[in-house]
Design an enzyme around this catalytic site. Structure first.
Site, PDB file in Angstrom:
ATOM      1  N   GLY A 256       9.865   1.284   6.680  1.00  0.00           N
ATOM      2  CA  GLY A 256       9.158   0.035   6.458  1.00  0.00           C
ATOM      3  C   GLY A 256       8.113   0.148   5.372  1.00  0.00           C
ATOM      4  O   GLY A 256       7.921   1.191   4.757  1.00  0.00           O
TER       5      GLY A 256
ATOM      6  N   LYS B 293       1.965  -3.536   8.853  1.00  0.00           N
ATOM      7  CA  LYS B 293       3.191  -2.738   8.802  1.00  0.00           C
ATOM      8  C   LYS B 293       4.391  -3.627   9.092  1.00  0.00           C
ATOM      9  O   LYS B 293       4.454  -4.294  10.110  1.00  0.00           O
ATOM     10  CB  LYS B 293       3.102  -1.602   9.833  1.00  0.00           C
TER      11      LYS B 293
ATOM     12  N   ASP C  30       5.035  13.220  16.725  1.00  0.00           N
ATOM     13  CA  ASP C  30       5.241  13.290  15.269  1.00  0.00           C
ATOM     14  C   ASP C  30       3.918  13.594  14.562  1.00  0.00           C
ATOM     15  O   ASP C  30       3.537  12.938  13.600  1.00  0.00           O
ATOM     16  CB  ASP C  30       5.840  11.988  14.746  1.00  0.00           C
TER      17      ASP C  30
ATOM     18  N   VAL D 233       3.972  -1.020   4.130  1.00  0.00           N
ATOM     19  CA  VAL D 233       2.626  -1.351   4.607  1.00  0.00           C
ATOM     20  C   VAL D 233       1.944  -2.196   3.531  1.00  0.00           C
ATOM     21  O   VAL D 233       1.893  -1.803   2.366  1.00  0.00           O
ATOM     22  CB  VAL D 233       1.796  -0.086   4.910  1.00  0.00           C
TER      23      VAL D 233
ATOM     24  N   LEU E  21       0.825  -1.215   0.000  1.00  0.00           N
ATOM     25  CA  LEU E  21       0.000   0.000   0.000  1.00  0.00           C
ATOM     26  C   LEU E  21       0.854   1.258   0.000  1.00  0.00           C
ATOM     27  O   LEU E  21       0.454   2.299  -0.517  1.00  0.00           O
ATOM     28  CB  LEU E  21      -0.909   0.015   1.235  1.00  0.00           C
ATOM     29  N   GLY E  22       2.028   1.191   0.578  1.00  0.00           N
ATOM     30  CA  GLY E  22       2.911   2.355   0.667  1.00  0.00           C
ATOM     31  C   GLY E  22       4.028   2.060   1.639  1.00  0.00           C
ATOM     32  O   GLY E  22       4.154   0.956   2.175  1.00  0.00           O
TER      33      GLY E  22
ATOM     34  N   GLY F 247       8.027   3.885   3.470  1.00  0.00           N
ATOM     35  CA  GLY F 247       9.079   4.900   3.484  1.00  0.00           C
ATOM     36  C   GLY F 247      10.393   4.277   3.880  1.00  0.00           C
ATOM     37  O   GLY F 247      10.643   3.091   3.668  1.00  0.00           O
ATOM     38  N   GLY F 248      11.255   5.109   4.494  1.00  0.00           N
ATOM     39  CA  GLY F 248      12.580   4.649   4.852  1.00  0.00           C
ATOM     40  C   GLY F 248      12.577   3.625   5.968  1.00  0.00           C
ATOM     41  O   GLY F 248      13.535   2.886   6.143  1.00  0.00           O
TER      42      GLY F 248
END
Length: 764
Positions: free
Chosen positions: A454, A470, A566, A456, A448-449, A451-452
């Protein structure tokens, strides 16, 4: 030695055993005699010391292409290979188009300095150096590999910039290293910003300038001297014990004052090389209607026009840069002995084929029975060994899963679930087999998407429930701790606007988290030009209110107080009905009831980080309020938290927004869609609330509960612009204005925040 003997026996019984034995022996012997394809021109040496030197590289006259000459220094034992200005070469890759070299390290003292990574210069305020991979006079095409390298700096309380030119007007990377009264632990290899920082390189160039700036936070000379920066191989640097190097005031490029450690003078750096197709006419040919091809037959070009590399075609190996360099691989001599089990392997250019095996004439009687029995016995033996091997593998895998379960505090989570009925109803511990089946063994089509940190995956559980799973990319203790922290927090959290955690799997090295599936992406996706259907002003107000409710719940209504740490648009997910869901609690911290803040390492994201938290390391609930204020500014302007102004200068949205509000110039930055929808009055009220949230002093900001109440009034059109500030901040001290009236101090602090946004990288 035994093969001639077998063939010399004329007995028919012996002939029955010959085919299988001879076939297996020939396959095993052939695997050991496969000839290596040439990599250098005929008559040229192929190696210097332990480094293979393929053409177009070479170190003897007539053995290299112009501009690719190297030096083999045979005075060393073993000999060493150098390029350019004495830079040692560790490895040359034809397939990858890379050269791995030893790049020198420079050490600096003072507040501002420049450096040359391959030719050290004496530190000076006005000095600068050009890094070009050690090549100053050759014509070789080289650039730093952005894929294989990182830009790293070691020291305390300074910022290191990686710039394109000596003037430093165009930065491509930057990172900041901070220190307090303690150093990193000796086993620390994270280089996460405390005593050491690292960042990716945004643009691969043959030359850079590195610039330092002292943050000036302390008078202790230990924190302002002996700082170093270098471009280093990412894989090599992952194993460096930065904490051990920082202990006893030890730094890269400096002698250990206690005499326990050697001086570190160089690090491995990966450079990319290529051929200039406009110049190397003797290497590259142009064939009409077919594009570029390399000089050797059975080879092909990789890359764009003007800068290419060559590879041998499938079924061939060798060197594609000279005639007949790519030679056919004899697949029949490969160790795959089952390649043609039911026939004879026949090698062909680039491939192979299997011919039909001649049938053996069966013999009557006892010979046939013995042959069949022997074959079945061999078959059953193989099957038995295979079954035993599989059982051993399954047993080892089970023990490994149990080890990871204990390491990831699985027993503690089981105890929490069994002792808390509410947690037990919301949180489930999944097995690895369940999640493998749900994601089709984590198939790439289910991503699904990510980043740096991990990826998903979309998963479908056995009960047909759709979830998001995740999975971390790297197995480091910090990532594991963040995953477990998220499990503990979300298992005790229950709010309609907080993403729901269904459970986790603790049987892998890094835990897997299972969330509810949110199908509509992130708020950032809708705000910053990626969506064809921009959000209406009413939807933006409602999303802001729902997000504020979630944060206020975390601060004051959850079973444990939680500071998210965050808050940003990328962590606000939207459902099919555009309802907001706050996510990603890996960096969050739970707080005791009697505490108002804690001292912790700085974590956050560009543009959202509370300046007061950054400068003091004290995390409070007002840190989340500041981050939420940046989200409100994004909803009003549709600008990113950090953007380039008309003068190409990197600008902080927070400081820019506050400056315009104080000058009564909201219309200069307000999204025109809000005005078209008739929301200017509401927008002005939200803008004043945003200004208050972005106050540089935490005590002057409202609480999230006050923010929630104000947004409810705005959404219901009940807000009174003249009294809104007073009502929201009714519990604030009379000595501290909600809006921050000390203009001089505000300007100074916002300039510091702007400098921080432009030049530092905060670990996340």
């Amino acid at each position: 030695m035994f093969l001639p003997l077998l063939y010399s026996v004329p007995s028919p019984r012996a002939k029955l055993l010959i085919p299988l034995v001879v076939w297996m022996a020939l396959q095993l012997l052939a695997a050991a005699v496969t000839a290596a394809a040439p990599v250098a021109l005929p008559g040229c040496p192929e190696a210097c010391g332990g480094v293979t030197v393929p053409y177009p590289f070479g170190f003897r006259q007539g053995c290299f292409h112009p501009g690719f000459n190297l030096t083999c220094d045979e005075t060393h034992h073993p000999p060493k290979l150098f390029l350019g200005d004495g830079v040692e070469v560790d490895e040359i890759s034809l397939a990858g188009g890379t050269v791995r070299v030893q790049s020198r390290i420079s050490t600096f003292s003072g507040s501002t300095s420049y450096m040359n990574l391959t030719r050290p210069v004496k530190p000076s305020i006005n000095s600068s150096g050009l890094w070009s991979g050690g090549l100053t006079s050759t014509g070789m095409q080289l650039a730093v590999s952005t894929e294989h390298n990182v830009f790293a700096a070691v020291g305390c309380n300074f910022i290191a910039y990686l710039a394109v030119n000596p003037g430093g007007s165009e930065y491509v990377s930057a990172c900041a290293a901070l220190c307090d009264n303690s150093f990193p632990a000796p086993e620390d290899t994270s280089c996460s910003g405390v005593g050491c920082c690292r960042t990716s390189i945004a643009q691969g160039l043959p030359a850079y300038v590195v610039k330092f700036k002292d943050l000036g936070q302390t008078d202790d000379s230990l924190y302002t001297h002996n700082v170093s920066a270098f471009i280093v191989d990412r894989e090599w640097f992952n194993g460096v014990n930065v904490g051990a190097m920082q202990s006893q005031k030890f730094h890269f490029g400096t002698n250990d004052p206690f005499g326990h450690r050697p001086k570190v003078t160089s690090v491995p750096t990966v450079l990319e090389w290529w051929l200039d197709s406009q110049r190397d006419d003797d290497l590259i040919l142009f064939v009409p209607n077919s594009g570029w091809r390399c000089i050797s037959l059975n080879s092909f070009a990789v890359g764009m026009s003007g800068a290419i590399n060559c590879n041998c075609s499938e079924g061939y190996e060798g060197n594609p840069y000279f005639a007949h360099g790519c030679q056919d691989i004899d697949e029949c001599l490969q160790p795959d002995v089952y390649k043609c089990l039911h026939g004879t392997c026949i090698n062909m250019p680039g491939t192979y084929r299997c011919s039909a095996k001649k049938s053996i004439i069966s013999l009557p009687g006892l010979i046939t029975v013995i042959a069949i029995s022997a074959g079945l016995g061999l078959l059953f033996s193989i099957l038995g060994v295979s079954k035993i091997t599989n059982k051993l593998k399954q047993r080892r895998a089970k023990k490994l899963r149990q080890k990871f379960f204990k390491k990831n505090h699985g027993l503690l989570l089981q105890q929490l679930i069994s002792s808390n009925k509410d947690v037990a109803e919301r949180t489930r511990i999944f097995s690895l087999e369940e999640l493998d089946e749900a994601t089709n063994k984590f198939d790439h089509n289910r991503i699904l998407g990510g980043g740096g940190h991990g990826m998903v995956y979309k998963g479908i559980l056995s009960d047909q429930h759709v979830v998001a799973i995740k999975k971390a990319k790297i197995a480091v203790q910090r990532e594991i701790d963040q995953f477990i922290n998220e499990v503990v927090i979300l298992s005790q959290t229950n709010h309609r606007n907080v993403v729901k955690l269904f459970g986790c799997c603790l049987e892998t090295e890094v835990p897997l988290l299972v969330y509810e599936f949110i199908s509509n992406g992130t708020l950032s996706f809708y705000l910053h030009g990626q969506s064809e259907n921009p959000l209406s002003w009413k939807d933006r107000l409602r999303i802001a209110l729902e997000t504020a409710r979630a944060i206020a719940y975390l601060h004051s209504a959850a079973s444990i107080s939680v500071y998210h740490r965050d808050i940003k648009c990328a962590n606000v997910l939207l459902t099919d009905t555009l309802a907001a869901k706050v996510s990603d609690f890996g960096a969050s911290r739970s707080i005791a009831i009697d505490q108002t803040g804690i001292l912790t390492a700085v974590q956050g994201t560009y543009g959202y980080l509370d300046p007061e938290y950054y400068y003091t390391s004290r995390l409070t609930e007002k840190s989340d309020v500041y981050s939420f204020g940046v989200i409100l500014a994004e909803l009003l302007t549709r600008l990113t938290p950090v953007f380039s102004s008309h003068s190409s200068e990197v600008t902080s949205l927070a400081s820019h927004f506050v400056s315009l509000i104080r000058e009564n110039r909201l219309s200069d930055i307000l999204d025109t869609q809000i005005v078209d929808e008739g929301g200017a009055d509401d927008a002005e009220a939200v803008a004043r609330l945003t200004e208050a949230c972005l106050s540089l002093k935490g005590e002057e900001r409202p609480t999230m509960r006050q923010v929630e109440t104000t947004l409810e009034d705005v959404l219901n059109s009940k807000v009174n612009l003249s009294s809104q500030i007073t009502r929201v901040n009714q519990n604030a001290s009379n000595d501290h204005s909600y809006k921050g009236t000390n203009a001089g101090e505000g300007t100074r602090l916002y300039s510091l925040e702007k400098e921080f946004i432009q030049s530092s990288e905060i670990p996340r």
